[in-house]
Design a protein around this motif. Structure first.
Motif, PDB file in Angstrom:
ATOM      1  N   THR A  12      -2.160 -34.070  -0.245  1.00 62.63           N
ATOM      2  CA  THR A  12      -3.345 -33.492  -0.882  1.00 62.63           C
ATOM      3  C   THR A  12      -3.581 -32.041  -0.488  1.00 62.63           C
ATOM      4  O   THR A  12      -4.468 -31.398  -1.041  1.00 62.63           O
ATOM      5  N   ALA A  13      -2.817 -31.502   0.471  1.00 63.47           N
ATOM      6  CA  ALA A  13      -3.010 -30.107   0.869  1.00 63.47           C
ATOM      7  C   ALA A  13      -2.610 -29.193  -0.291  1.00 63.47           C
ATOM      8  O   ALA A  13      -1.536 -29.361  -0.875  1.00 63.47           O
ATOM      9  N   PRO A  14      -3.468 -28.243  -0.671  1.00 62.87           N
ATOM     10  CA  PRO A  14      -3.159 -27.372  -1.817  1.00 62.87           C
ATOM     11  C   PRO A  14      -1.963 -26.477  -1.536  1.00 62.87           C
ATOM     12  O   PRO A  14      -1.833 -25.920  -0.441  1.00 62.87           O
ATOM     13  N   ALA A  15      -1.101 -26.360  -2.524  1.00 62.34           N
ATOM     14  CA  ALA A  15       0.068 -25.478  -2.386  1.00 62.34           C
ATOM     15  C   ALA A  15      -0.356 -24.028  -2.576  1.00 62.34           C
ATOM     16  O   ALA A  15      -1.248 -23.713  -3.363  1.00 62.34           O
ATOM     17  N   ARG A  16       0.315 -23.150  -1.872  1.00 59.34           N
ATOM     18  CA  ARG A  16       0.001 -21.715  -1.968  1.00 59.34           C
ATOM     19  C   ARG A  16       0.730 -21.126  -3.169  1.00 59.34           C
ATOM     20  O   ARG A  16       1.940 -20.942  -3.151  1.00 59.34           O
ATOM     21  N   LEU A  17      -0.049 -20.853  -4.229  1.00 59.27           N
ATOM     22  CA  LEU A  17       0.532 -20.360  -5.472  1.00 59.27           C
ATOM     23  C   LEU A  17       0.462 -18.842  -5.590  1.00 59.27           C
ATOM     24  O   LEU A  17       1.112 -18.245  -6.444  1.00 59.27           O
ATOM     25  N   THR A  18      -0.351 -18.223  -4.792  1.00 62.20           N
ATOM     26  CA  THR A  18      -0.518 -16.770  -4.868  1.00 62.20           C
ATOM     27  C   THR A  18      -0.221 -16.150  -3.519  1.00 62.20           C
ATOM     28  O   THR A  18      -0.318 -16.806  -2.477  1.00 62.20           O
ATOM     29  N   SER A  19       0.151 -14.868  -3.567  1.00 61.89           N
ATOM     30  CA  SER A  19       0.411 -14.112  -2.345  1.00 61.89           C
ATOM     31  C   SER A  19      -0.716 -13.117  -2.126  1.00 61.89           C
ATOM     32  O   SER A  19      -1.670 -13.049  -2.894  1.00 61.89           O
ATOM     33  N   GLY A  20      -0.578 -12.341  -1.081  1.00 61.96           N
ATOM     34  CA  GLY A  20      -1.589 -11.334  -0.785  1.00 61.96           C
ATOM     35  C   GLY A  20      -1.634 -10.248  -1.851  1.00 61.96           C
ATOM     36  O   GLY A  20      -0.710 -10.104  -2.664  1.00 61.96           O
ATOM     37  N   GLN A  21      -2.690  -9.502  -1.844  1.00 60.40           N
ATOM     38  CA  GLN A  21      -2.884  -8.463  -2.856  1.00 60.40           C
ATOM     39  C   GLN A  21      -3.364  -7.197  -2.181  1.00 60.40           C
ATOM     40  O   GLN A  21      -4.325  -7.226  -1.406  1.00 60.40           O
ATOM     41  N   LEU A  22      -2.679  -6.089  -2.429  1.00 63.04           N
ATOM     42  CA  LEU A  22      -3.111  -4.804  -1.900  1.00 63.04           C
ATOM     43  C   LEU A  22      -4.384  -4.354  -2.597  1.00 63.04           C
ATOM     44  O   LEU A  22      -4.660  -4.758  -3.725  1.00 63.04           O
ATOM     45  N   PRO A  23      -5.176  -3.523  -1.947  1.00 62.82           N
ATOM     46  CA  PRO A  23      -6.398  -3.013  -2.602  1.00 62.82           C
ATOM     47  C   PRO A  23      -6.072  -2.302  -3.908  1.00 62.82           C
ATOM     48  O   PRO A  23      -4.948  -1.840  -4.144  1.00 62.82           O
ATOM     49  N   ARG A  24      -7.069  -2.205  -4.758  1.00 62.21           N
ATOM     50  CA  ARG A  24      -6.860  -1.694  -6.106  1.00 62.21           C
ATOM     51  C   ARG A  24      -6.389  -0.248  -6.106  1.00 62.21           C
ATOM     52  O   ARG A  24      -5.504   0.134  -6.868  1.00 62.21           O
ATOM     53  N   PHE A  25      -6.976   0.578  -5.268  1.00 56.54           N
ATOM     54  CA  PHE A  25      -6.663   2.011  -5.264  1.00 56.54           C
ATOM     55  C   PHE A  25      -5.752   2.371  -4.098  1.00 56.54           C
ATOM     56  O   PHE A  25      -5.811   3.494  -3.580  1.00 56.54           O
ATOM     57  N   ILE A  26      -4.895   1.443  -3.684  1.00 58.66           N
ATOM     58  CA  ILE A  26      -4.025   1.716  -2.545  1.00 58.66           C
ATOM     59  C   ILE A  26      -2.954   2.749  -2.875  1.00 58.66           C
ATOM     60  O   ILE A  26      -2.570   3.565  -2.029  1.00 58.66           O
ATOM     61  N   GLU A  27      -2.460   2.746  -4.124  1.00 58.61           N
ATOM     62  CA  GLU A  27      -1.377   3.671  -4.480  1.00 58.61           C
ATOM     63  C   GLU A  27      -1.816   5.134  -4.418  1.00 58.61           C
ATOM     64  O   GLU A  27      -1.131   5.950  -3.803  1.00 58.61           O
ATOM     65  N   PRO A  28      -2.949   5.528  -5.046  1.00 62.69           N
ATOM     66  CA  PRO A  28      -3.371   6.933  -4.867  1.00 62.69           C
ATOM     67  C   PRO A  28      -3.732   7.267  -3.432  1.00 62.69           C
ATOM     68  O   PRO A  28      -3.508   8.403  -2.991  1.00 62.69           O
ATOM     69  N   MET A  29      -4.249   6.292  -2.672  1.00 64.85           N
ATOM     70  CA  MET A  29      -4.574   6.551  -1.268  1.00 64.85           C
ATOM     71  C   MET A  29      -3.303   6.807  -0.464  1.00 64.85           C
ATOM     72  O   MET A  29      -3.240   7.740   0.352  1.00 64.85           O
ATOM     73  N   ILE A  30      -2.260   5.998  -0.717  1.00 62.82           N
ATOM     74  CA  ILE A  30      -0.984   6.223  -0.026  1.00 62.82           C
ATOM     75  C   ILE A  30      -0.386   7.560  -0.427  1.00 62.82           C
ATOM     76  O   ILE A  30       0.156   8.302   0.408  1.00 62.82           O
ATOM     77  N   LEU A  31      -0.488   7.907  -1.711  1.00 63.36           N
ATOM     78  CA  LEU A  31       0.059   9.177  -2.186  1.00 63.36           C
ATOM     79  C   LEU A  31      -0.620  10.360  -1.506  1.00 63.36           C
ATOM     80  O   LEU A  31       0.055  11.296  -1.045  1.00 63.36           O
ATOM     81  N   VAL A  32      -1.939  10.330  -1.434  1.00 59.93           N
ATOM     82  CA  VAL A  32      -2.659  11.431  -0.787  1.00 59.93           C
ATOM     83  C   VAL A  32      -2.301  11.511   0.693  1.00 59.93           C
ATOM     84  O   VAL A  32      -2.045  12.592   1.242  1.00 59.93           O
ATOM     85  N   GLY A  33      -2.276  10.355   1.358  1.00 55.69           N
ATOM     86  CA  GLY A  33      -1.951  10.355   2.782  1.00 55.69           C
ATOM     87  C   GLY A  33      -0.549  10.866   3.051  1.00 55.69           C
ATOM     88  O   GLY A  33      -0.334  11.679   3.962  1.00 55.69           O
ATOM     89  N   VAL A  34       0.422  10.397   2.248  1.00 58.47           N
ATOM     90  CA  VAL A  34       1.799  10.840   2.429  1.00 58.47           C
ATOM     91  C   VAL A  34       1.929  12.334   2.144  1.00 58.47           C
ATOM     92  O   VAL A  34       2.640  13.056   2.851  1.00 58.47           O
ATOM     93  N   ALA A  35       1.242  12.827   1.102  1.00 56.41           N
ATOM     94  CA  ALA A  35       1.318  14.257   0.775  1.00 56.41           C
ATOM     95  C   ALA A  35       0.790  15.115   1.916  1.00 56.41           C
ATOM     96  O   ALA A  35       1.384  16.139   2.267  1.00 56.41           O
ATOM     97  N   VAL A  36      -0.321  14.683   2.520  1.00 54.93           N
ATOM     98  CA  VAL A  36      -0.886  15.445   3.641  1.00 54.93           C
ATOM     99  C   VAL A  36       0.058  15.433   4.834  1.00 54.93           C
ATOM    100  O   VAL A  36       0.321  16.474   5.464  1.00 54.93           O
ATOM    101  N   VAL A  37       0.583  14.264   5.167  1.00 61.22           N
ATOM    102  CA  VAL A  37       1.474  14.159   6.319  1.00 61.22           C
ATOM    103  C   VAL A  37       2.737  14.985   6.120  1.00 61.22           C
ATOM    104  O   VAL A  37       3.169  15.728   7.007  1.00 61.22           O
ATOM    105  N   VAL A  38       3.351  14.875   4.941  1.00 63.80           N
ATOM    106  CA  VAL A  38       4.570  15.631   4.667  1.00 63.80           C
ATOM    107  C   VAL A  38       4.292  17.129   4.694  1.00 63.80           C
ATOM    108  O   VAL A  38       5.087  17.915   5.229  1.00 63.80           O
ATOM    109  N   GLY A  39       3.152  17.559   4.141  1.00 62.59           N
ATOM    110  CA  GLY A  39       2.816  18.978   4.174  1.00 62.59           C
ATOM    111  C   GLY A  39       2.634  19.502   5.579  1.00 62.59           C
ATOM    112  O   GLY A  39       3.118  20.591   5.921  1.00 62.59           O
TER     113      GLY A  39
END
Length: 366
Positions: A12-39
């Protein structure tokens, strides 16, 4: 009982059908952070800022970072999807950067000289007999008139030939017809012909007819026809093939002749795509330089007669003023940028006309 209860709990234990989910605006946040660090890292290492290297390293670091983060939190499939999407966006940005840079440069440089007086004045060098001074007057009237005349003549010649050729290939010629195969082969060859070859062909043809001084606007129009006809044929052919065969059969069932069916049913149904293809073909050839430079030469004098003497166009005007400046180099370069901006505006107008015509002639809108 204990073993049975444990087994039931596991069932009766429910099977795990879904995985984790990154925040909605994680991609622009990563882009800004990476751009600053690389600069920051680039500045610390080189003590200088290289925009091209910074953009390249930022794109690489962003793809690695977003792939790793998605693999840890989500799963491999989503990580692959985010990386591929990043590659597509990077390719789009890479393709848009030169276009935007060119457009901004042309607008910034051309806006300094383009005004109503520039559009309505015949430019060129003027000699003052009283002061014995040679001055350069900015103006593009002769180039605007020449562009419209040469392109207009080429359009009047090319459009009927291209449309009628496409009608023959689609409506009349059988697939195994030798003439159809020959026409299709020649159209394919003409599609890839270099523009300078078209100019040489037109000049050689008129040199045989009228002599060595064969520079004229009509000669340049013939050169543009060589470039326009295959575009019109291909675009019209594809639009005619999209017309449903049921429309033709319904017309034939009513006793309508084939020629009338083509005129009233097929061409009217495909009118939107045909007109769009024609206007885009015009926009394609209006900026040609090499064939017009060879066939019509260049001049600062106003000439509205396409059958005699050299004629100026905006593309040739931009080329000649930038490559062969007068003693006033700054004025010649300003003239070239002004002609380039007017040419860009003319192409934009043609594309807007194509959009409007496509909307008006669309079957659903009718």
């Amino acid at each position: 009982m204990t073993a049975s209860a444990a087994t039931g709990a596991r069932r009766t234990a429910p099977a795990r059908l879904t995985s984790g989910q990154l925040p909605r605006f994680i991609e622009p946040m990563i882009l800004v952070g990476v751009a600053v660090v690389v600069g920051v890292v680039l500045f610390l290492l080189t003590r200088d800022f290289n925009a091209g290297l910074w953009l390249f390293l930022t794109a690489i670091a962003y793809l690695v970072a977003v792939g790793v983060a998605s693999s840890i939190v989500e799963n491999r499939r989503k990580a692959t999807d985010r990386v591929v999407r990043g590659l597509v966006v990077s390719a789009f940005v890479l393709a848009v950067i030169p276009l935007v840079s060119t457009l901004v440069t042309v607008i910034a440089q051309g806006a300094q000289v383009v005004n109503w007086q520039f559009i309505t004045t015949v430019g060129g060098t003027q000699f003052n007999p009283e002061t014995l001074e040679v001055t350069y007057v900015p103006g593009a009237l002769q180039a605007i008139v020449g562009t419209l005349i040469i392109t207009g003549i080429a359009t009047v010649i090319s459009v009927p030939i291209g449309i009628l050729t496409a009608v023959y290939l689609v409506e009349y010629a059988q697939p195994n017809n030798p003439l159809r195969r020959a026409i299709t082969f020649l159209v394919d060859v003409m599609t890839g012909i270099p523009s300078i070859v078209a100019g040489l062909f037109a000049f050689s043809l008129f040199a045989l007819i009228v002599g060595p001084k064969a520079f004229s606007g009509f000669s340049a129009s013939i050169a543009l026809c060589v470039l326009m006809i295959p575009i019109v044929v291909r675009s019209t052919e594809e639009m005619l093939r999209l017309v449903s065969p049921e429309l033709r059969e319904a017309s034939y069932a009513l006793g309508v002749p084939k020629s009338t069916t083509i005129m009233k049913v097929v061409l009217r149904t495909a009118a939107s795509g045909i007109v769009t293809g024609v206007v885009l073909a015009i926009a394609r050839v209006v900026g040609e330089t090499a064939p017009i430079f060879i066939a019509a030469s260049f001049t600062d004098a106003f000439n509205a007669n396409p059958f005699s003497d050299p004629m100026q166009t905006l593309a040739v005007m931009a080329y000649t003023n930038y490559s062969f400046p007068t003693t006033d180099i700054a004025a010649s370069q300003a003239q070239a940028w002004g002609a380039a901006l007017l040419l860009v505006i003319l192409v934009v107008i043609f594309n807007l006309i194509a959009r409007i015509v496509a909307t008006v002639f669309a079957p659903k809108s009718r």
